[in-house]
Design a protein around this motif. Structure first.
Motif, PDB file in Angstrom:
ATOM      1  N   ARG A   1       0.834  -1.211   0.000  1.00 47.55           N
ATOM      2  CA  ARG A   1       0.000   0.000   0.000  1.00 47.55           C
ATOM      3  C   ARG A   1       0.862   1.253   0.000  1.00 47.55           C
ATOM      4  O   ARG A   1       0.508   2.251  -0.620  1.00 47.55           O
ATOM      5  CB  ARG A   1      -0.990  -0.015   1.164  1.00 47.55           C
ATOM      6  CG  ARG A   1      -0.371   0.265   2.506  1.00 47.55           C
ATOM      7  CD  ARG A   1      -1.371   0.191   3.633  1.00 47.55           C
ATOM      8  NE  ARG A   1      -0.728   0.643   4.867  1.00 47.55           N
ATOM      9  CZ  ARG A   1      -1.322   0.700   6.046  1.00 47.55           C
ATOM     10  NH1 ARG A   1      -2.574   0.316   6.175  1.00 47.55           N
ATOM     11  NH2 ARG A   1      -0.668   1.140   7.103  1.00 47.55           N
TER      12      ARG A   1
ATOM     13  N   PHE B   1       2.031   1.931  -3.452  1.00 48.42           N
ATOM     14  CA  PHE B   1       0.908   2.497  -4.214  1.00 48.42           C
ATOM     15  C   PHE B   1       0.814   4.002  -3.969  1.00 48.42           C
ATOM     16  O   PHE B   1       0.680   4.790  -4.914  1.00 48.42           O
ATOM     17  CB  PHE B   1      -0.405   1.801  -3.828  1.00 48.42           C
ATOM     18  CG  PHE B   1      -1.597   2.305  -4.600  1.00 48.42           C
ATOM     19  CD1 PHE B   1      -1.977   1.702  -5.791  1.00 48.42           C
ATOM     20  CD2 PHE B   1      -2.333   3.392  -4.137  1.00 48.42           C
ATOM     21  CE1 PHE B   1      -3.074   2.183  -6.518  1.00 48.42           C
ATOM     22  CE2 PHE B   1      -3.429   3.877  -4.856  1.00 48.42           C
ATOM     23  CZ  PHE B   1      -3.795   3.266  -6.045  1.00 48.42           C
TER      24      PHE B   1
ATOM     25  N   LEU C   1       0.960  13.085   5.022  1.00 48.37           N
ATOM     26  CA  LEU C   1       1.171  12.149   6.140  1.00 48.37           C
ATOM     27  C   LEU C   1       2.396  12.595   6.931  1.00 48.37           C
ATOM     28  O   LEU C   1       2.410  12.553   8.163  1.00 48.37           O
ATOM     29  CB  LEU C   1       1.411  10.725   5.618  1.00 48.37           C
ATOM     30  CG  LEU C   1       0.218   9.962   5.073  1.00 48.37           C
ATOM     31  CD1 LEU C   1       0.669   8.630   4.490  1.00 48.37           C
ATOM     32  CD2 LEU C   1      -0.837   9.726   6.155  1.00 48.37           C
TER      33      LEU C   1
ATOM     34  N   LEU D   1      -3.644   8.234   8.125  1.00 46.53           N
ATOM     35  CA  LEU D   1      -4.345   7.071   7.574  1.00 46.53           C
ATOM     36  C   LEU D   1      -4.242   5.981   8.635  1.00 46.53           C
ATOM     37  O   LEU D   1      -3.135   5.577   9.004  1.00 46.53           O
ATOM     38  CB  LEU D   1      -3.691   6.614   6.269  1.00 46.53           C
ATOM     39  CG  LEU D   1      -3.831   7.569   5.085  1.00 46.53           C
ATOM     40  CD1 LEU D   1      -3.021   7.088   3.890  1.00 46.53           C
ATOM     41  CD2 LEU D   1      -5.295   7.718   4.680  1.00 46.53           C
TER      42      LEU D   1
ATOM     43  N   SER E   1      -6.167  -5.155  -4.698  1.00 42.65           N
ATOM     44  CA  SER E   1      -7.301  -4.634  -5.453  1.00 42.65           C
ATOM     45  C   SER E   1      -8.204  -3.839  -4.516  1.00 42.65           C
ATOM     46  O   SER E   1      -8.152  -3.994  -3.293  1.00 42.65           O
ATOM     47  CB  SER E   1      -8.072  -5.773  -6.123  1.00 42.65           C
ATOM     48  OG  SER E   1      -8.485  -6.713  -5.164  1.00 42.65           O
ATOM     49  N   LEU E   2      -8.996  -2.981  -5.144  1.00 42.32           N
ATOM     50  CA  LEU E   2      -9.908  -2.127  -4.393  1.00 42.32           C
ATOM     51  C   LEU E   2     -11.226  -2.862  -4.232  1.00 42.32           C
ATOM     52  O   LEU E   2     -11.842  -3.269  -5.226  1.00 42.32           O
ATOM     53  CB  LEU E   2     -10.119  -0.819  -5.160  1.00 42.32           C
ATOM     54  CG  LEU E   2     -11.017   0.215  -4.501  1.00 42.32           C
ATOM     55  CD1 LEU E   2     -10.411   0.726  -3.208  1.00 42.32           C
ATOM     56  CD2 LEU E   2     -11.271   1.367  -5.466  1.00 42.32           C
TER      57      LEU E   2
ATOM     58  N   ILE F   1     -11.219   3.144   2.844  1.00 44.17           N
ATOM     59  CA  ILE F   1     -10.803   2.354   1.680  1.00 44.17           C
ATOM     60  C   ILE F   1     -10.671   0.905   2.130  1.00 44.17           C
ATOM     61  O   ILE F   1     -10.011   0.629   3.139  1.00 44.17           O
ATOM     62  CB  ILE F   1      -9.432   2.844   1.144  1.00 44.17           C
ATOM     63  CG1 ILE F   1      -9.462   4.354   0.863  1.00 44.17           C
ATOM     64  CG2 ILE F   1      -9.032   2.077  -0.109  1.00 44.17           C
ATOM     65  CD1 ILE F   1      -8.071   4.966   0.709  1.00 44.17           C
TER      66      ILE F   1
ATOM     67  N   VAL G   1      -8.696   1.018   5.647  1.00 42.92           N
ATOM     68  CA  VAL G   1      -7.942   2.201   6.073  1.00 42.92           C
ATOM     69  C   VAL G   1      -8.923   3.369   6.174  1.00 42.92           C
ATOM     70  O   VAL G   1      -9.743   3.572   5.277  1.00 42.92           O
ATOM     71  CB  VAL G   1      -6.834   2.508   5.048  1.00 42.92           C
ATOM     72  CG1 VAL G   1      -6.161   3.837   5.340  1.00 42.92           C
ATOM     73  CG2 VAL G   1      -5.799   1.383   5.016  1.00 42.92           C
TER      74      VAL G   1
END
Ligand code: SSV
Length: 139
Positions: A34, A37, A49, A56, A80-81, A89, A109
């Motif tokens: 992540r 990403f 952040l 997050l 994958s989402l 998310i 998250v």
């Protein structure tokens, strides 16, 4: 369904006394995937952040294991989402070795702002746009 791929070669220090990968390492790899990403697709989110403007928080995560993995195995982490909205998310992870499914996982998250406590906020636009390219898999 589009996936984001993170490749990892298992190290000896990730294995336990009996030679297989310690279960908690897979959650580390979810994290590595992540953050790659974010670095690739939402660099401004990484900046906020760092400044503390955005937080997050991982509110849940899970793993299911199907096969043992060992040092020097080459693992593809395919993210994958599953869902997005309400400042949250949900991701799904497949862990594959030579194409074979060895484990799966999930995590949720939440986007938060620390100002007079901690408040939920919307997904930052840059991240939301990046996620739009990864249409959630049908439920
Ligand atoms: C500092 C910290 O805890 C970092 C959290 C990073 C969260 C990254 C979330 C990225 C979500 C990407 C989803 C992509 C689905 C295809």
């Amino acid at each position: 369904m589009r996936t984001y791929r993170y490749h990892h070669v298992v190290t000896f220090d990730e294995t336990n006394l009996v030679g297989n990968v310690y279960f908690a390492q897979y959650l580390h790899w979810q994290g590595h995937c992540r953050e790659r990403f974010l670095a690739e697709h939402a660099p401004s989110v990484v900046e906020s952040l760092k400044t503390g403007e955005l937080a997050l928080a991982t509110v849940s995560c899970s793993m299911d294991f199907y096969k043992e993995c060992f040092a020097l195995d080459e693992i593809d982490v395919l993210m994958s989402l599953r869902d997005k909205g309400g400042g949250r998310i949900t991701m799904h992870f497949e862990f594959r070795r030579d194409g074979e499914l060895v484990a799966t996982g999930t995590q949720v998250v939440a986007c938060l702002c620390r100002e007079d406590g901690v408040h939920p906020v919307d997904i930052p636009a840059e991240l939301d746009d990046a996620l739009s390219a990864y249409a959630p898999a049908p439920k």
